[in-house]
Design an enzyme around this catalytic site. Sequence first.
Site, mmCIF file in Angstrom:
data_model
loop_
_atom_site.group_PDB
_atom_site.id
_atom_site.type_symbol
_atom_site.label_atom_id
_atom_site.label_comp_id
_atom_site.label_asym_id
_atom_site.label_seq_id
_atom_site.Cartn_x
_atom_site.Cartn_y
_atom_site.Cartn_z
ATOM 1 N N THR A 192 96.861 -23.989 54.731
ATOM 2 C CA THR A 192 96.168 -22.820 54.104
ATOM 3 C C THR A 192 96.877 -22.776 52.743
ATOM 4 O OG1 THR A 192 95.912 -20.451 54.327
ATOM 5 C CG2 THR A 192 98.265 -21.125 54.893
ATOM 6 N N ARG A 193 95.799 -22.028 51.801
ATOM 7 C CA ARG A 193 96.335 -21.406 50.707
ATOM 8 C C ARG A 193 96.000 -19.947 50.298
ATOM 9 N NH1 ARG A 193 91.199 -22.321 47.884
ATOM 10 N NH2 ARG A 193 89.782 -23.706 49.218
ATOM 11 N N HIS A 197 94.379 -13.090 57.141
ATOM 12 C CA HIS A 197 93.710 -12.149 57.573
ATOM 13 C C HIS A 197 93.548 -12.337 58.987
ATOM 14 C CE1 HIS A 197 90.282 -14.841 57.472
ATOM 15 N NE2 HIS A 197 90.176 -14.740 56.025
ATOM 16 N N HIS A 200 92.194 -15.641 60.660
ATOM 17 C CA HIS A 200 93.107 -16.666 60.740
ATOM 18 C C HIS A 200 93.923 -16.568 61.718
ATOM 19 C CE1 HIS A 200 92.535 -16.742 55.914
ATOM 20 N NE2 HIS A 200 92.106 -17.670 56.287
ATOM 21 N N ARG A 286 85.935 -23.285 58.703
ATOM 22 C CA ARG A 286 84.818 -23.397 57.974
ATOM 23 C C ARG A 286 85.216 -23.856 56.441
ATOM 24 N NH1 ARG A 286 82.064 -20.654 54.399
ATOM 25 N NH2 ARG A 286 79.659 -20.935 54.507
#
Length: 383
Positions: A192-193, A197, A200, A286
């Site tokens: 992740t970066r 939320h 996730h 996605r």
Amino acid sequence: MVNKPYGRKLINRVLPEKAKNKILKDIAELPKISIDRTAALDAEKIAVGAFSPLEGFLGSEEYNSVLFKETLLNGLPWTIPIIFAPNPQEKSTIDKLKSGSEIALFYQEKPIGMLHLEEKYRFSKKELAKQVFGTTDIAHPDVKKIENMGDVILSGKIDLLERLSPKDEFTPKETRAEFEKRQWETIVVFQTRNPPHVAHEYIQRCALELVDGLFIHPVVGELKPDDFPPEAVVESYRYLIDNYYPASRVFLSPFSIAMRYAGPKAAVFLAIVRKNYGCTHFIVGRDMAGVGSYYDPYEAQALLRKLDIGIEPMAFRESYYCSRCQSVASEKTCAHKPENHVKISGTQLRKLIAAKTRPPAEIMRPEIADLLSKYSANLQKAT
Ligand SMILES: [Zn+2]
């Protein structure tokens, strides 16, 4: 057992203390070249084995193989060329270098490593942009970075003198030991970066139901200016882990590399690297590692399924909050019409946080939104 390293052997090119001190004593005698942050972080990742089986920056034959065949010379799939093209200001030093030269690499005036020069070669920036990022559009952040690179690539094995990563960052050797200590045999990694939320969190919980442990590995090295600051991402994940996840099942380490926004090719690269950290499963959602609309949002999942790299992709459709289901869901798990769905976009979240507006609780936990609001000034600057 945790997963085997890519190419079966975990590379270690971090110099032991004694050898390091010997080199530092005589370093003034060596040709000196400045290295930028991207290449310096790459050198470190090579040395700690994160990029195994690479032992250095790619030579021309392997570079072309990665660009045109998506493989290393040993036949293993590899999609992002790891190269070092020094700043053109170094031209007079580069001109004097010969194959076999020992070069001291300096980052911000500090010696961080040695390059055992094997080859210097010219390359086409257009070709690199086109083959890896699928575009030569200067609006793409990596194409712009390529424009600013030098014209000559230096290749060869590296030895690391100094680490650049934050102190709380685990190396592949250390994550492997940690996973073994926890007796995890199946480990899913979340690349992740962004701060977490609810979608996730939903994906992470779904994945964790099926394996022993979840490894959250946020990229903190070098991001786009409009990404969240890395500290914000790490801090919000620490909060989530400390307050919602079972400590024995979830582990976090920052991951300092320069992010590559190459969509599917970056996703494959990021998955290979995580195999080296010992992970067995890789969450791919996605538009992973995408930017703008350069890549088909599900192409990364397709490429990961096609190439056999020895880490199992866990592919997720886009998830949203559904007011009828009263939970996060996706088109795979929910029957309702789009008007019932609250879509969760990273861009929209950034805008809300930058404006110090709390996003709806269906999208982000209020405590996480509040925690992020202190970074709103950084976001305003960027957006
Ligand atoms: Zn629904």
